[in-house]
Design a protein around this motif. Structure first.
Motif: not given
Length: 119
Positions: A81-93
């Motif tokens: 979950e942690r890496p997925i949440n880091k990706l979600k910091n990118s608005r486009a993702v």
């Protein structure tokens, strides 16, 4: 004269596959979710809610036994979950404005590279 050979079409529709196991958070600890997973023979690791545990304990023996819960397995969920949440910091993702799959894959790849370079 040539004959037409009928070949049966296999694989119509989506593949009927099921996961080996499911790890979910407390929101999915309700009875219908657990029953569905048991009915399909899918192992699950879902923690119980505190109020549900208290209610079951308050009933005593008629409250039934608590569902099995593997703490070590649940801790591993955090690593995904942690890496997925880091990706979600990118608005486009997070918003997924990209219409095509390959463009979205490129967006996720770029966001992953930025996250990796910042670390």
């Amino acid at each position: 004269m040539l004959e037409k050979i009928r070949v049966p079409r296999l694989g119509l529709g989506r593949p009927r596959k099921k996961p080996d196991s499911v790890t979910a958070d407390k929101a999915y600890s309700n009875g219908p979710c657990r029953q569905y997973l048991r009915r399909r023979d899918i192992r699950h690791t879902i923690p119980g809610k505190a109020d549900s545990q208290a209610a079951r304990l308050g009933k005593g023996s008629p409250g039934g036994r608590p569902p099995g819960f593997d703490e070590e397995r649940y801790k591993k969920r955090n690593a995904v979950e942690r890496p997925i949440n880091k990706l979600k910091n990118s608005r486009a993702v997070a918003t997924r404005y990209d219409k095509r799959g390959y463009v979205f894959l490129g967006t996720v790849t770029a966001a992953t590279l930025v996250t990796w370079l910042r670390a």
